[in-house]
Design a protein around this motif. Structure first.
Motif, PDB file in Angstrom:
ATOM      1  N   ASP A 167      37.738  33.289  42.630  1.00 36.52           N
ATOM      2  CA  ASP A 167      39.130  33.222  41.421  1.00 36.52           C
ATOM      3  C   ASP A 167      38.540  34.220  40.297  1.00 36.52           C
ATOM      4  OD1 ASP A 167      40.857  33.912  44.122  1.00 36.52           O
ATOM      5  OD2 ASP A 167      40.589  31.380  43.519  1.00 36.52           O
ATOM      6  N   THR A 168      37.494  33.068  39.870  1.00 38.94           N
ATOM      7  CA  THR A 168      37.398  32.753  37.996  1.00 38.94           C
ATOM      8  C   THR A 168      35.788  34.205  38.189  1.00 38.94           C
ATOM      9  OG1 THR A 168      35.175  30.778  38.885  1.00 38.94           O
ATOM     10  CG2 THR A 168      37.085  30.373  38.553  1.00 38.94           C
ATOM     11  N   GLU A 169      34.805  34.235  39.671  1.00 41.24           N
ATOM     12  CA  GLU A 169      33.578  34.717  39.121  1.00 41.24           C
ATOM     13  C   GLU A 169      33.468  34.853  40.932  1.00 41.24           C
ATOM     14  OE1 GLU A 169      31.780  35.437  35.856  1.00 41.24           O
ATOM     15  OE2 GLU A 169      33.100  33.911  34.959  1.00 41.24           O
ATOM     16  N   PRO A 170      34.033  36.361  41.098  1.00 39.21           N
ATOM     17  CA  PRO A 170      33.512  36.772  42.092  1.00 39.21           C
ATOM     18  C   PRO A 170      32.291  37.303  42.877  1.00 39.21           C
ATOM     19  CG  PRO A 170      35.293  37.823  41.255  1.00 39.21           C
ATOM     20  CD  PRO A 170      34.928  36.978  40.414  1.00 39.21           C
ATOM     21  N   ASP A 171      31.590  37.785  41.463  1.00 41.24           N
ATOM     22  CA  ASP A 171      30.336  38.368  42.409  1.00 41.24           C
ATOM     23  C   ASP A 171      28.991  37.549  42.062  1.00 41.24           C
ATOM     24  OD1 ASP A 171      31.332  41.119  41.762  1.00 41.24           O
ATOM     25  OD2 ASP A 171      31.729  41.697  40.296  1.00 41.24           O
ATOM     26  N   LEU A 172      29.659  36.717  40.899  1.00 45.11           N
ATOM     27  CA  LEU A 172      28.039  35.585  40.720  1.00 45.11           C
ATOM     28  C   LEU A 172      28.999  34.874  41.890  1.00 45.11           C
ATOM     29  CD1 LEU A 172      28.112  34.582  37.377  1.00 45.11           C
ATOM     30  CD2 LEU A 172      26.222  35.562  38.990  1.00 45.11           C
ATOM     31  N   PHE A 173      29.693  34.678  42.935  1.00 45.39           N
ATOM     32  CA  PHE A 173      29.955  33.851  43.680  1.00 45.39           C
ATOM     33  C   PHE A 173      29.727  34.062  45.658  1.00 45.39           C
ATOM     34  CE2 PHE A 173      32.958  32.045  47.947  1.00 45.39           C
ATOM     35  CZ  PHE A 173      32.951  30.900  47.049  1.00 45.39           C
ATOM     36  N   TRP A 174      29.730  35.632  45.185  1.00 47.88           N
ATOM     37  CA  TRP A 174      28.930  36.396  46.568  1.00 47.88           C
ATOM     38  C   TRP A 174      27.464  36.214  46.272  1.00 47.88           C
ATOM     39  CZ3 TRP A 174      25.123  40.670  45.608  1.00 47.88           C
ATOM     40  CH2 TRP A 174      25.419  40.960  46.961  1.00 47.88           C
ATOM     41  N   ALA A 175      26.923  36.411  44.969  1.00 50.57           N
ATOM     42  CA  ALA A 175      26.086  36.256  45.374  1.00 50.57           C
ATOM     43  C   ALA A 175      24.874  34.774  45.380  1.00 50.57           C
ATOM     44  CB  ALA A 175      25.309  36.833  43.080  1.00 50.57           C
ATOM     45  N   LEU A 176      25.579  33.852  44.173  1.00 48.59           N
ATOM     46  CA  LEU A 176      25.318  32.921  44.562  1.00 48.59           C
ATOM     47  C   LEU A 176      24.867  32.477  45.654  1.00 48.59           C
ATOM     48  CD1 LEU A 176      26.517  30.571  41.174  1.00 48.59           C
ATOM     49  CD2 LEU A 176      24.162  31.661  41.982  1.00 48.59           C
ATOM     50  N   ARG A 177      24.872  32.562  47.348  1.00 51.64           N
ATOM     51  CA  ARG A 177      25.122  31.863  48.421  1.00 51.64           C
ATOM     52  C   ARG A 177      24.601  33.193  48.972  1.00 51.64           C
ATOM     53  NH1 ARG A 177      30.050  32.912  50.510  1.00 51.64           N
ATOM     54  NH2 ARG A 177      30.847  34.609  49.228  1.00 51.64           N
ATOM     55  N   GLY A 178      23.354  32.565  48.983  1.00 48.24           N
ATOM     56  CA  GLY A 178      22.273  33.541  49.816  1.00 48.24           C
ATOM     57  C   GLY A 178      21.058  33.969  48.871  1.00 48.24           C
ATOM     58  N   ALA A 179      21.017  34.284  47.777  1.00 49.90           N
ATOM     59  CA  ALA A 179      19.970  35.002  46.710  1.00 49.90           C
ATOM     60  C   ALA A 179      19.224  33.639  46.151  1.00 49.90           C
ATOM     61  CB  ALA A 179      20.747  36.140  45.968  1.00 49.90           C
ATOM     62  N   GLY A 180      19.435  32.875  46.596  1.00 47.40           N
ATOM     63  CA  GLY A 180      18.811  31.814  46.231  1.00 47.40           C
ATOM     64  C   GLY A 180      19.357  31.109  44.694  1.00 47.40           C
ATOM     65  N   ALA A 181      17.687  31.184  43.567  1.00 46.49           N
ATOM     66  CA  ALA A 181      17.116  30.965  42.396  1.00 46.49           C
ATOM     67  C   ALA A 181      17.740  31.921  41.052  1.00 46.49           C
ATOM     68  CB  ALA A 181      16.751  30.044  42.307  1.00 46.49           C
ATOM     69  N   ASN A 182      17.555  32.723  42.004  1.00 47.32           N
ATOM     70  CA  ASN A 182      17.638  33.928  40.953  1.00 47.32           C
ATOM     71  C   ASN A 182      18.785  34.655  39.837  1.00 47.32           C
ATOM     72  OD1 ASN A 182      16.111  36.299  42.092  1.00 47.32           O
ATOM     73  ND2 ASN A 182      16.727  35.144  43.653  1.00 47.32           N
ATOM     74  N   PHE A 183      20.201  33.253  39.502  1.00 50.93           N
ATOM     75  CA  PHE A 183      20.716  33.580  38.834  1.00 50.93           C
ATOM     76  C   PHE A 183      21.118  32.391  37.661  1.00 50.93           C
ATOM     77  CE2 PHE A 183      21.307  36.575  42.053  1.00 50.93           C
ATOM     78  CZ  PHE A 183      21.828  37.834  40.983  1.00 50.93           C
ATOM     79  N   GLY A 184      20.203  31.600  38.215  1.00 52.50           N
ATOM     80  CA  GLY A 184      19.807  30.302  36.951  1.00 52.50           C
ATOM     81  C   GLY A 184      20.351  29.228  37.627  1.00 52.50           C
ATOM     82  N   VAL A 185      20.672  27.772  37.134  1.00 50.65           N
ATOM     83  CA  VAL A 185      20.215  26.656  37.448  1.00 50.65           C
ATOM     84  C   VAL A 185      21.802  26.231  37.726  1.00 50.65           C
ATOM     85  CG1 VAL A 185      19.587  24.242  37.724  1.00 50.65           C
ATOM     86  CG2 VAL A 185      18.460  26.280  35.895  1.00 50.65           C
ATOM     87  N   VAL A 186      22.571  26.236  39.458  1.00 51.51           N
ATOM     88  CA  VAL A 186      23.167  25.871  40.300  1.00 51.51           C
ATOM     89  C   VAL A 186      22.992  23.767  40.143  1.00 51.51           C
ATOM     90  CG1 VAL A 186      25.099  25.210  42.553  1.00 51.51           C
ATOM     91  CG2 VAL A 186      23.968  27.649  42.005  1.00 51.51           C
ATOM     92  N   THR A 187      23.758  23.304  39.105  1.00 49.31           N
ATOM     93  CA  THR A 187      24.333  21.673  39.003  1.00 49.31           C
ATOM     94  C   THR A 187      24.973  21.356  40.576  1.00 49.31           C
ATOM     95  OG1 THR A 187      25.693  21.870  37.516  1.00 49.31           O
ATOM     96  CG2 THR A 187      23.551  22.330  36.771  1.00 49.31           C
ATOM     97  N   SER A 188      25.643  21.854  40.548  1.00 50.69           N
ATOM     98  CA  SER A 188      26.513  20.558  41.758  1.00 50.69           C
ATOM     99  C   SER A 188      27.028  22.660  42.638  1.00 50.69           C
ATOM    100  CB  SER A 188      27.466  20.320  41.108  1.00 50.69           C
ATOM    101  OG  SER A 188      28.298  20.822  40.402  1.00 50.69           O
ATOM    102  N   LEU A 189      28.131  21.914  43.814  1.00 53.99           N
ATOM    103  CA  LEU A 189      28.737  22.645  44.225  1.00 53.99           C
ATOM    104  C   LEU A 189      29.039  21.433  44.846  1.00 53.99           C
ATOM    105  CD1 LEU A 189      27.318  22.817  47.825  1.00 53.99           C
ATOM    106  CD2 LEU A 189      25.793  24.607  46.528  1.00 53.99           C
ATOM    107  N   GLU A 190      30.304  22.126  45.468  1.00 54.12           N
ATOM    108  CA  GLU A 190      31.158  22.088  46.572  1.00 54.12           C
ATOM    109  C   GLU A 190      31.466  22.499  48.207  1.00 54.12           C
ATOM    110  OE1 GLU A 190      35.877  22.111  46.950  1.00 54.12           O
ATOM    111  OE2 GLU A 190      35.173  20.936  45.258  1.00 54.12           O
ATOM    112  N   ILE A 191      31.373  22.123  49.733  1.00 50.74           N
ATOM    113  CA  ILE A 191      31.083  22.179  50.254  1.00 50.74           C
ATOM    114  C   ILE A 191      31.757  22.238  51.810  1.00 50.74           C
ATOM    115  CG2 ILE A 191      28.949  21.038  50.767  1.00 50.74           C
ATOM    116  CD1 ILE A 191      28.084  23.599  51.866  1.00 50.74           C
ATOM    117  N   GLY A 192      32.422  22.862  52.580  1.00 51.02           N
ATOM    118  CA  GLY A 192      32.738  21.761  53.398  1.00 51.02           C
ATOM    119  C   GLY A 192      32.245  21.595  55.031  1.00 51.02           C
TER     120      GLY A 192
END
Length: 442
Positions: A167-192
């Motif tokens: 909802d907050t960043e739909p394009d980045l949410f799509w990209a970060l899941r699969g494109a590796g470390a190309n868009f910044g540093v993910v400091t944490s994630l929440e996963i099912g």
């Protein structure tokens, strides 16, 4: 020191620099001009801001399993201390810090009768694995790890701290899941998480005189395999070391790896055709807690040097099997791992950048690295294998790419790649994040 951080900083020649820059992969090691061992997300933000102001690239390292192009003379952010894990049994989710390993998540989730979509080796960093897609023993039943991400916390190339959701960043949410470390540093994630406590699994190990029979039986069995069953075949040259069991020492082996989410009786029925091929050298098939699922693959847990890549195949026909045996079978110094895909891996609940979901198999080829770098002979063997498989190849995975390998274009389908290039131009036009499966700004 060039910037203020709560965590430690290192520059070439300083005490601790060499120890901090090393990871699990010892064949390709970063030599940054500045290494920041981040204590929190604000340290990450400060390091990215420093790099952007000084025209440097930014590499990220948690465990150092998947070093691509070494960041020499740039900025390396170590996230190993961002290793907090919190499991919520009510929502069946886990909040995972950038430095956490799957082993920690597995143990905490198991206490609540849950499991993450972890990979074949529990020592791998959970976040980096997930950003590349994340393929593990639950994949055919539940999909890629990236398919279960709920939220990510990101330090962007312009040094902003961002909460990324559908909802907050739909394009980045799509990209970060699969494109590796190309868009910044993910400091944490929440996963099912999923309700899985046990499996029937392990390995049947044969002498490689039976390699062709095992590969053909594997191809036949995967045609009718239920989604609860994940199998792979590995061909491995075992070193002649006293630490290895005598039956394995110095032999070239072929190994069937099994992870079945049903009961033992049905698991035995599914593997029966392989037992009919001949007497195994070793048999570790058993019922085990899912938290011990990493034992199925038996991957080495000590840092070492290696390079290699993978291809995703639409089919595993007789020609492909023949090519694997010819170029990387008995007598080769390469490790080959052929994994069965399909099932839920091909049915994402929500679109992401994970590509080539129509692939039925993945073939990974690894070789060792000596003190002078990767062996030209081993590189030639890998090139021959991938060339022979080209007719059945759909592309390659972002994960399972070790060392300076081919460009990112093959990791994505054409539509996904062009969309990622446009997003890269929008979010990282200077290409700060360029050290692994780099997507150049379009």
């Amino acid at each position: 020191m060039p910037l203020r951080t709560r965590g430690s900083q290192y520059q070439p020649g300083e005490p601790g620099y060499d120890a901090e820059r090393r990871g699990f992969q010892t064949g390709f090691v970063h030599r940054p001009a500045l290494l920041v061992r981040a204590a929190d997300a604000e340290d990450v933000r400060a390091a990215v801001d420093y790099a952007a102001r000084h025209g440097s690239g930014v590499a990220v390292q948690a465990t150092g399993h998947g070093v691509g192009v070494p960041a020499d003379g740039d900025v390396l952010v170590s996230t190993k201390d961002l290793d907090a894990v919190h499991v919520d049994p009510v929502t069946r989710t886990a909040r995972i810090g950038a430095g956490a390993r799957w082993a920690t998540v597995l143990q905490q989730a198991a206490a609540h009768g849950l499991a993450p979509l972890s990979g074949s080796f529990p020592g791998v960093g959970a976040v980096g694995y997930t950003l590349g897609g994340g393929l593990g023993p639950l994949g055919r039943r539940y999909g890629y790890a990236a398919d279960h991400v709920k939220e990510l916390r990101l330090v962007t190339p312009d040094a902003r701290l961002l909460r990324v959701t559908p909802d907050t960043e739909p394009d980045l949410f799509w990209a970060l899941r699969g494109a590796g470390a190309n868009f910044g540093v993910v400091t944490s994630l929440e996963i099912g998480l999923v309700p899985q406590t046990r499996l029937y699994g392990g390995a049947l190990t044969f002498d490689s005189a039976l390699a062709a029979d095992v590969l053909n039986a594997f191809r036949d069995s995967t045609a009718l395999a239920p989604e609860e069953l994940t199998t792979s075949v590995a061909m491995i040259p075992m070193p002649d070391l006293p630490s290895l069991p005598p039956p394995l020492r110095g032999r070239h082996i072929t190994q069937l790896r099994v992870a079945y989410l049903g009961d033992r009786a049905e698991g035995e029925r599914l593997v029966a055709p392989f037992r009919e091929l001949g007497q195994p050298i070793a048999d570790t098939l058993r019922e085990l807690p899912f938290a011990e699922s990493g034992s199925v693959y038996g991957e080495p847990d000590r840092p070492h040097a290696y390079f290699g890549d993978n291809v995703l195949l639409r089919e595993l026909g007789p020609a492909a099997i023949g090519s694997l045996l010819e170029h990387a079978g008995p007598g080769s110094d390469c490790v080959v791992d052929v994994r069965h895909l399909g099932g839920a891996l091909a049915r994402p609940a929500r679109p992401s950048a994970v590509s080539h979901r129509g692939a039925a198999y993945q073939v990974l080829v690894l070789s060792g690295v000596d003190i002078s770098g990767e062996s030209p002979d081993s590189r030639a063997v890998q090139d021959k294998v991938f060339a022979a498989l080209a007719a059945a190849t759909l592309g390659r995975s972002v994960n399972f790419a070790y060392g300076p390998v081919a460009c990112a274009r093959e990791r994505f389908d054409a539509v996904t790649y062009q969309r990622l290039r446009k997003l890269k131009a929008l979010h990282d036009p200077s290409n700060l994040f360029r050290f692994h499966s780099n997507i150049e700004p379009g």
